[in-house]
Structures are given as structure tokens and as C-alpha cells.
Scaffold this motif. Structure first.
Motif, PDB file in Angstrom:
ATOM      1  N   LEU A  14     -16.924 -23.346  50.457  1.00  0.00           N
ATOM      2  CA  LEU A  14     -16.808 -24.401  49.458  1.00  0.00           C
ATOM      3  C   LEU A  14     -17.791 -25.532  49.762  1.00  0.00           C
ATOM      4  N   CYS A  15     -17.848 -25.936  51.032  1.00  0.00           N
ATOM      5  CA  CYS A  15     -18.774 -27.001  51.444  1.00  0.00           C
ATOM      6  C   CYS A  15     -20.222 -26.624  51.141  1.00  0.00           C
ATOM      7  N   GLU A  16     -20.585 -25.399  51.444  1.00  0.00           N
ATOM      8  CA  GLU A  16     -21.951 -24.943  51.190  1.00  0.00           C
ATOM      9  C   GLU A  16     -22.230 -24.842  49.690  1.00  0.00           C
ATOM     10  N   TYR A  17     -21.274 -24.321  48.929  1.00  0.00           N
ATOM     11  CA  TYR A  17     -21.436 -24.112  47.493  1.00  0.00           C
ATOM     12  C   TYR A  17     -21.611 -25.433  46.749  1.00  0.00           C
ATOM     13  N   LEU A  18     -20.833 -26.466  47.159  1.00  0.00           N
ATOM     14  CA  LEU A  18     -20.876 -27.759  46.485  1.00  0.00           C
ATOM     15  C   LEU A  18     -21.737 -28.796  47.197  1.00  0.00           C
ATOM     16  N   SER A  19     -22.287 -28.428  48.355  1.00  0.00           N
ATOM     17  CA  SER A  19     -23.082 -29.365  49.175  1.00  0.00           C
ATOM     18  C   SER A  19     -22.279 -30.623  49.496  1.00  0.00           C
ATOM     19  N   ILE A  20     -21.080 -30.407  50.031  1.00  0.00           N
ATOM     20  CA  ILE A  20     -20.201 -31.513  50.404  1.00  0.00           C
ATOM     21  C   ILE A  20     -19.799 -31.357  51.861  1.00  0.00           C
ATOM     22  N   GLY A  21     -19.231 -32.417  52.423  1.00  0.00           N
ATOM     23  CA  GLY A  21     -18.756 -32.376  53.794  1.00  0.00           C
ATOM     24  C   GLY A  21     -17.337 -31.858  53.889  1.00  0.00           C
ATOM     25  N   SER A  22     -16.878 -31.655  55.113  1.00  0.00           N
ATOM     26  CA  SER A  22     -15.544 -31.089  55.319  1.00  0.00           C
ATOM     27  C   SER A  22     -14.438 -32.054  54.892  1.00  0.00           C
ATOM     28  N   THR A  23     -14.665 -33.372  55.034  1.00  0.00           N
ATOM     29  CA  THR A  23     -13.658 -34.339  54.619  1.00  0.00           C
ATOM     30  C   THR A  23     -13.455 -34.288  53.111  1.00  0.00           C
ATOM     31  N   THR A  24     -14.544 -34.229  52.365  1.00  0.00           N
ATOM     32  CA  THR A  24     -14.446 -34.151  50.911  1.00  0.00           C
ATOM     33  C   THR A  24     -13.776 -32.849  50.492  1.00  0.00           C
ATOM     34  N   SER A  25     -14.083 -31.752  51.184  1.00  0.00           N
ATOM     35  CA  SER A  25     -13.457 -30.472  50.833  1.00  0.00           C
ATOM     36  C   SER A  25     -11.951 -30.544  51.046  1.00  0.00           C
ATOM     37  N   MET A  26     -11.511 -31.173  52.132  1.00  0.00           N
ATOM     38  CA  MET A  26     -10.074 -31.305  52.377  1.00  0.00           C
ATOM     39  C   MET A  26      -9.429 -32.234  51.354  1.00  0.00           C
ATOM     40  N   ASP A  27     -10.151 -33.276  50.942  1.00  0.00           N
ATOM     41  CA  ASP A  27      -9.616 -34.165  49.902  1.00  0.00           C
ATOM     42  C   ASP A  27      -9.441 -33.410  48.590  1.00  0.00           C
ATOM     43  N   LEU A  28     -10.401 -32.562  48.239  1.00  0.00           N
ATOM     44  CA  LEU A  28     -10.287 -31.760  47.018  1.00  0.00           C
ATOM     45  C   LEU A  28      -9.048 -30.868  47.073  1.00  0.00           C
ATOM     46  N   ILE A  29      -8.766 -30.342  48.245  1.00  0.00           N
ATOM     47  CA  ILE A  29      -7.596 -29.477  48.425  1.00  0.00           C
ATOM     48  C   ILE A  29      -6.308 -30.299  48.411  1.00  0.00           C
ATOM     49  N   HIS A  30      -6.267 -31.347  49.221  1.00  0.00           N
ATOM     50  CA  HIS A  30      -5.028 -32.110  49.387  1.00  0.00           C
ATOM     51  C   HIS A  30      -4.615 -32.861  48.133  1.00  0.00           C
ATOM     52  N   TYR A  31      -5.583 -33.294  47.335  1.00  0.00           N
ATOM     53  CA  TYR A  31      -5.240 -34.000  46.103  1.00  0.00           C
ATOM     54  C   TYR A  31      -5.234 -33.069  44.902  1.00  0.00           C
ATOM     55  N   ARG A  32      -5.180 -31.767  45.189  1.00  0.00           N
ATOM     56  CA  ARG A  32      -4.990 -30.725  44.173  1.00  0.00           C
ATOM     57  C   ARG A  32      -6.034 -30.731  43.067  1.00  0.00           C
ATOM     58  N   VAL A  33      -7.258 -31.080  43.440  1.00  0.00           N
ATOM     59  CA  VAL A  33      -8.363 -31.035  42.489  1.00  0.00           C
ATOM     60  C   VAL A  33      -8.789 -29.581  42.290  1.00  0.00           C
ATOM     61  N   VAL A  34      -8.671 -28.788  43.352  1.00  0.00           N
ATOM     62  CA  VAL A  34      -8.936 -27.349  43.270  1.00  0.00           C
ATOM     63  C   VAL A  34      -7.688 -26.607  43.740  1.00  0.00           C
ATOM     64  N   GLU A  35      -7.517 -25.393  43.246  1.00  0.00           N
ATOM     65  CA  GLU A  35      -6.381 -24.571  43.660  1.00  0.00           C
ATOM     66  C   GLU A  35      -6.696 -23.937  45.009  1.00  0.00           C
ATOM     67  N   ALA A  36      -5.755 -24.044  45.929  1.00  0.00           N
ATOM     68  CA  ALA A  36      -5.968 -23.491  47.264  1.00  0.00           C
ATOM     69  C   ALA A  36      -4.629 -23.151  47.904  1.00  0.00           C
ATOM     70  N   PHE A  37      -4.695 -22.273  48.884  1.00  0.00           N
ATOM     71  CA  PHE A  37      -3.515 -21.963  49.688  1.00  0.00           C
ATOM     72  C   PHE A  37      -3.984 -21.630  51.094  1.00  0.00           C
ATOM     73  N   VAL A  38      -3.046 -21.637  52.005  1.00  0.00           N
ATOM     74  CA  VAL A  38      -3.381 -21.420  53.407  1.00  0.00           C
ATOM     75  C   VAL A  38      -2.765 -20.115  53.888  1.00  0.00           C
ATOM     76  N   ILE A  39      -3.550 -19.368  54.642  1.00  0.00           N
ATOM     77  CA  ILE A  39      -3.069 -18.170  55.329  1.00  0.00           C
ATOM     78  C   ILE A  39      -3.378 -18.399  56.805  1.00  0.00           C
ATOM     79  N   GLY A  40      -2.331 -18.530  57.591  1.00  0.00           N
ATOM     80  CA  GLY A  40      -2.540 -18.858  59.000  1.00  0.00           C
ATOM     81  C   GLY A  40      -3.145 -20.246  59.118  1.00  0.00           C
ATOM     82  N   ARG A  41      -4.360 -20.325  59.620  1.00  0.00           N
ATOM     83  CA  ARG A  41      -5.060 -21.601  59.745  1.00  0.00           C
ATOM     84  C   ARG A  41      -6.227 -21.699  58.763  1.00  0.00           C
ATOM     85  N   ARG A  42      -6.356 -20.747  57.874  1.00  0.00           N
ATOM     86  CA  ARG A  42      -7.511 -20.686  56.973  1.00  0.00           C
ATOM     87  C   ARG A  42      -7.112 -21.022  55.547  1.00  0.00           C
ATOM     88  N   TRP A  43      -7.799 -22.009  54.977  1.00  0.00           N
ATOM     89  CA  TRP A  43      -7.608 -22.353  53.576  1.00  0.00           C
ATOM     90  C   TRP A  43      -8.454 -21.434  52.724  1.00  0.00           C
TER      91      TRP A  43
END
Length: 88
Positions: A14-43
Motif C-alpha cells: 500500500l505504501c509503495e502503491y500510494l507513495s505514502i509512509g507507514s504512519t499514513t498507511s496505518m491512519d488510512l486503516i485505523h480511521y477506516r478510509v480503506v477496508e482492511a483486516f489483520v491475519i496474525g500480525r499482517r494487515w
């Protein structure tokens, strides 16, 4: 048979595809801007939701501004894992 890799991407992808940092990627996930789920430790993030986000993103608006708007709108954050489970 379809593989998860066909429909989902990792946070790093996701970071590579959108040219964003890891903090922004986690914000997109945590604020439900994109659909995501976790398996083990991997989003895993839905490629469909990312493409839809890019289509609907207003001209001139950055992803950081979009996250800030989600926070301001009171969008409920997704909680991190506690005790081995993903709590909401």
C-alpha cells in the motif's frame, strides 16, 4: 481458485502503491478510509477499496488531508490488537 494476493495488498505494498509512509498507511486503516483486516500480525488491505478511494479523492486533496477530515468527522478509529485479538 482465487488467491488472497489477487484481491488484497500488504501495508508495505500500500505504501509503495500510494507513495505514502507507514504512519499514513496505518491512519488510512485505523480511521477506516480503506477496508482492511489483520491475519496474525499482517494487515491486508482491499485493492478494490484503495482503487475506489483514488477514484473518489477530490482533485488537490492529499491522503493526509483525507485522514485529517476522517478524524475531524468523528470517524471511529479501529483499535489495535490487545491480548492477541483485534478489538473494535
Amino acid at each position: 481458485m482465487k488467491c488472497l494476493a489477487d484481491d488484497y495488498m500488504t501495508r508495505q505494498e500500500l505504501c509503495e502503491y500510494l507513495s505514502i509512509g507507514s504512519t499514513t498507511s496505518m491512519d488510512l486503516i485505523h480511521y477506516r478510509v480503506v477496508e482492511a483486516f489483520v491475519i496474525g500480525r499482517r494487515w491486508l488491505i482491499s485493492k478494490k477499496s484503495v482503487d475506489e478511494l483514488l477514484r473518489k479523492l477530490p482533485d488537490g486533496m492529499s491522503l493526509n488531508n483525507l485522514v485529517a477530515q476522517a478524524k475531524q468527522d468523528g470517524q471511529r478509529p479501529r483499535f489495535m490488537r490487545v491480548g492477541g485479538r483485534n478489538h473494535e
